[in-house]
Design an enzyme around this catalytic site. Structure first.
Site, PDB file in Angstrom:
ATOM      1  N   MET A 143     -24.722  86.855  57.486  1.00 15.44           N
ATOM      2  CA  MET A 143     -25.711  85.797  57.264  1.00 15.44           C
ATOM      3  C   MET A 143     -25.159  84.430  57.727  1.00 15.44           C
ATOM      4  SD  MET A 143     -28.481  85.941  54.355  1.00 15.44           S
ATOM      5  CE  MET A 143     -27.909  85.225  52.853  1.00 15.44           C
ATOM      6  N   CYS A 144     -24.278  83.822  57.006  1.00 15.18           N
ATOM      7  CA  CYS A 144     -23.692  82.508  57.309  1.00 15.18           C
ATOM      8  C   CYS A 144     -24.701  81.363  57.137  1.00 15.18           C
ATOM      9  CB  CYS A 144     -23.130  82.404  58.728  1.00 15.18           C
ATOM     10  SG  CYS A 144     -21.781  83.538  59.050  1.00 15.18           S
ATOM     11  N   GLY A 145     -24.186  80.223  56.762  1.00 16.19           N
ATOM     12  CA  GLY A 145     -25.034  79.032  56.657  1.00 16.19           C
ATOM     13  C   GLY A 145     -24.374  77.885  57.388  1.00 16.19           C
ATOM     14  N   ARG A 153     -25.266  82.169  51.104  1.00 16.91           N
ATOM     15  CA  ARG A 153     -25.292  82.663  52.485  1.00 16.91           C
ATOM     16  C   ARG A 153     -23.916  83.141  52.951  1.00 16.91           C
ATOM     17  NH1 ARG A 153     -30.034  81.782  55.127  1.00 16.91           N
ATOM     18  NH2 ARG A 153     -29.040  82.355  57.069  1.00 16.91           N
ATOM     19  N   VAL A 194     -20.670  77.876  55.924  1.00 12.00           N
ATOM     20  CA  VAL A 194     -20.241  78.876  54.932  1.00 12.00           C
ATOM     21  C   VAL A 194     -20.348  80.227  55.616  1.00 12.00           C
ATOM     22  CG1 VAL A 194     -20.790  77.596  52.837  1.00 12.00           C
ATOM     23  CG2 VAL A 194     -22.570  78.961  53.917  1.00 12.00           C
TER      24      VAL A 194
END
Lengths: 315, 251
Positions: free
Chosen positions: A1-3, A34, A154
């Site tokens: 996912m990652c943000g 995330r 993140v």
């Protein structure tokens, strides 16, 4: 996912020292769902008082003081001088004066066994570590760092290892102040990486996102405008991506043709905030600021004011 | 678009706050907030959720008739898996607003993120602003009305129901649709795989206008005419022909 998240004050140098670090911490913490593998920021528009600040991670098995001594010698051998070294556990923040080629300096520091570079900047530095934004702040106190703009990430690791080396933001070797945060996966990064390696570029990780940083920096070094470089990347990069680039003078974003990764923008006359989710931006913007959601195949850039940078030297 | 329409939002569709009570979302975890919404709903109250702060998964899985109002932006999957709700959102939404809605109505005053009304089976979602990519993806019933523009891949893999876009739609509209109709008042960026346009019949136009009027859209902001995007149904049968062989076939 990652943000991903970024913030920029358009008022620029004249009113620098905005609480960019603090705001990035709040944005990234609100997006911790995330990814909590690692958190990282790059805060730009700082005044270091030296030519460069180098962020170095030292390997414990080599003995930290031994590694630092090696770095000191490597800088001195090229005619540079180390002005200060701040200690953050395994991390060192090294201020140095140096007027030569940055590629040589990077290579020379990297040749010291046990030293790894997170960033080299004239006015920005990368701070990254495992854990969430508050854990990062506890170790590195980045919420007290002010600047004109910055970006953060993140991470939920999908493409490479969960460690500090493979966490974002990625610095573009060997160009000062150019960093990237990326949400997505690139499928043609092996090919791109090989092309860059043949041209003499050096990669520090196996992460796909590092290629974006080098790709953009390479274009910028050939006098392409940031917007054009981002535009070209839409066709050259294959995969799903939304990424943000930070340079010494501004930020830019690019979104893939599938619109596969989320991205929203809140903008006022003074500042602009971008993030994977609105939840991050509502922490710092009032409710009445209208949200913009870029669509597929889109590129946007913002600049801090173009006022000349005044260099402050302490020695 | 939203500014122009803001004064025109139908009163009947917003929750009458005076008869109910409000919950401050900032004081609660998402789990507790959803539990308090549910317990209020079971008592038949109108509930206003204050400070939603674009948080995710708000008011999911409510299967009772009720009225909810969000005093701000909401995050992902707001009002997902609901049946019979009447919800108003005063700000924007993230991805997947009204995911799998069975019946009821959701009104959003500003922009909806990607995948609004994903897999919805019934009921009605009204977006007063613009919608992001993949609006009405895999829709299986109900009506999705977008007063502004709708993004990339509108009606992607739609299976039934209808999408009414009063503005324009982006590229690849109606890509891989099975059934259902996308009505478009403005420009169509491009058509997706196996989608084709038809002009709406007179009786369809009359029905559409009556429907939109019932939602309190003023006559002067309705598009002059609607085009519709439907499935060309060429993908219903697969064959193993090479492109050249297919060209030679007379269909």
């Amino acid at each position: 996912m990652c943000g991903i998240a970024a913030i920029l004050y358009k008022t620029g140098e004249s009113t620098s020292s905005q609480a960019v670090g603090l705001q990035l911490r709040e944005m990234l913490y609100s997006m911790r769902h995330r990814g909590v593998d690692s958190t990282g920021v790059n805060i730009a528009g700082q005044h270091f008082g030296t030519d460069y600040v180098v962020r170095v991670v030292v390997s414990e098995d080599q003995g930290a003081s031994h590694v630092i001594e090696g770095v000191r010698n490597a800088v001195a051998a090229l005619g540079g001088s180390v002005v200060f070294i701040d200690d953050f556990g395994r991390f060192r923040r090294i201020g140095l004066n140096y007027s030569g080629d940055l590629g040589k300096l990077s290579d020379s520091i990297l040749s010291v066994k046990g030293a790894e570079i997170h960033s080299i900047g004239r006015s920005s530095e990368v701070i990254k570590d495992v854990g969430d934004a508050y854990e990062l702040d506890k170790k590195h106190h980045f919420s007290k760092v002010n600047g004109t703009h910055g970006l953060g990430h993140v991470r939920l690791a999908t493409e490479s290892q969960v460690d500090i080396t493979h966490s974002h933001p990625f610095w573009a070797y060997p160009f000062p102040d150019i960093t990237v945060v990326h949400n997505g996966q690139l499928t043609n990064y092996h090919k791109l990486k090989r092309e860059f390696q043949q041209r003499g570029f050096r990669f520090q990780t196996h992460n796909d996102s590092e290629v974006i940083a080098v790709y953009i920096a390479d274009k910028l070094s050939r006098r392409r405008k940031l917007g054009d470089a981002l535009e070209e990347s839409l066709d050259d990069l294959d995969g799903t991506f939304t990424y943000v680039v930070s340079t010494d003078s501004g930020i830019g974003m690019a979104k893939d043709r599938w619109s596969a990764k989320p991205f929203v923008i809140l903008e006022t006359d003074e500042m602009v905030g971008v993030a994977s989710e609105e939840v991050a931006l509502r922490r710092i913007f009032p409710d009445d600021v209208r949200r913009i959601e870029p669509q597929e195949h889109e590129v946007l850039t913002w600049n801090v004011s173009l006022a000349p940078r005044i260099k402050v030297r302490l020695n | 678009m939203t500014e122009r329409l803001a004064g025109n939002v139908p009163k009947a569709l917003s929750a009458p706050v005076s008869q109910g009570y409000s919950i401050d979302a900032r004081k609660l975890t998402t789990r507790l907030l959803n539990a308090s919404i549910k317990s209020g709903v079971s008592k038949g109250r109108y509930i206003t959720i204050l400070n939603p702060d674009a948080r995710h998964n708000l008011a999911v899985g409510i299967v009772k008739r009720c009225s909810l109002s969000f005093a701000g932006s909401v995050g992902y999957y707001c009002c997902a898996f609901c049946d019979g709700i009447s919800a108003t959102i005063e700000g924007n939404s993230g991805w997947g607003l009204g995911d799998n809605l069975m019946s009821g109505s959701i009104v959003i005053r500003e922009d909806a993120g990607a995948s609004v009304g994903a897999s919805m089976r019934g009921g009605q979602i009204l977006v007063w602003g613009n919608a992001g990519a993949r609006a009405g993806i895999s829709m299986k019933g109900g009506t999705l009305v977008i007063a502004g523009n709708s993004g990339f891949l509108t009606g992607f893999m739609m299976q039934r129901g209808r999408i009414i876009v009063m503005g324009g739609v982006g590229d690849a509209a109606g890509d891989s649709m099975y059934e259902g109709i996308v009505y478009v008042g403005g420009e169509i960026g491009s058509l997706g795989v196996d989608a084709k346009t038809e002009s709406a019949t007179r009786s369809e136009e009359v029905e559409l206008r009556a429907f939109l009027k019932a939602l309190k859209f003023r006559d002067d902001i309705l598009p002059r005419r609607f085009r519709k995007i439907v499935s060309a149904k060429r993908l219903y049968q697969y064959d193993s022909l090479e492109p050249l062989e297919r060209e030679r076939l007379v269909i």
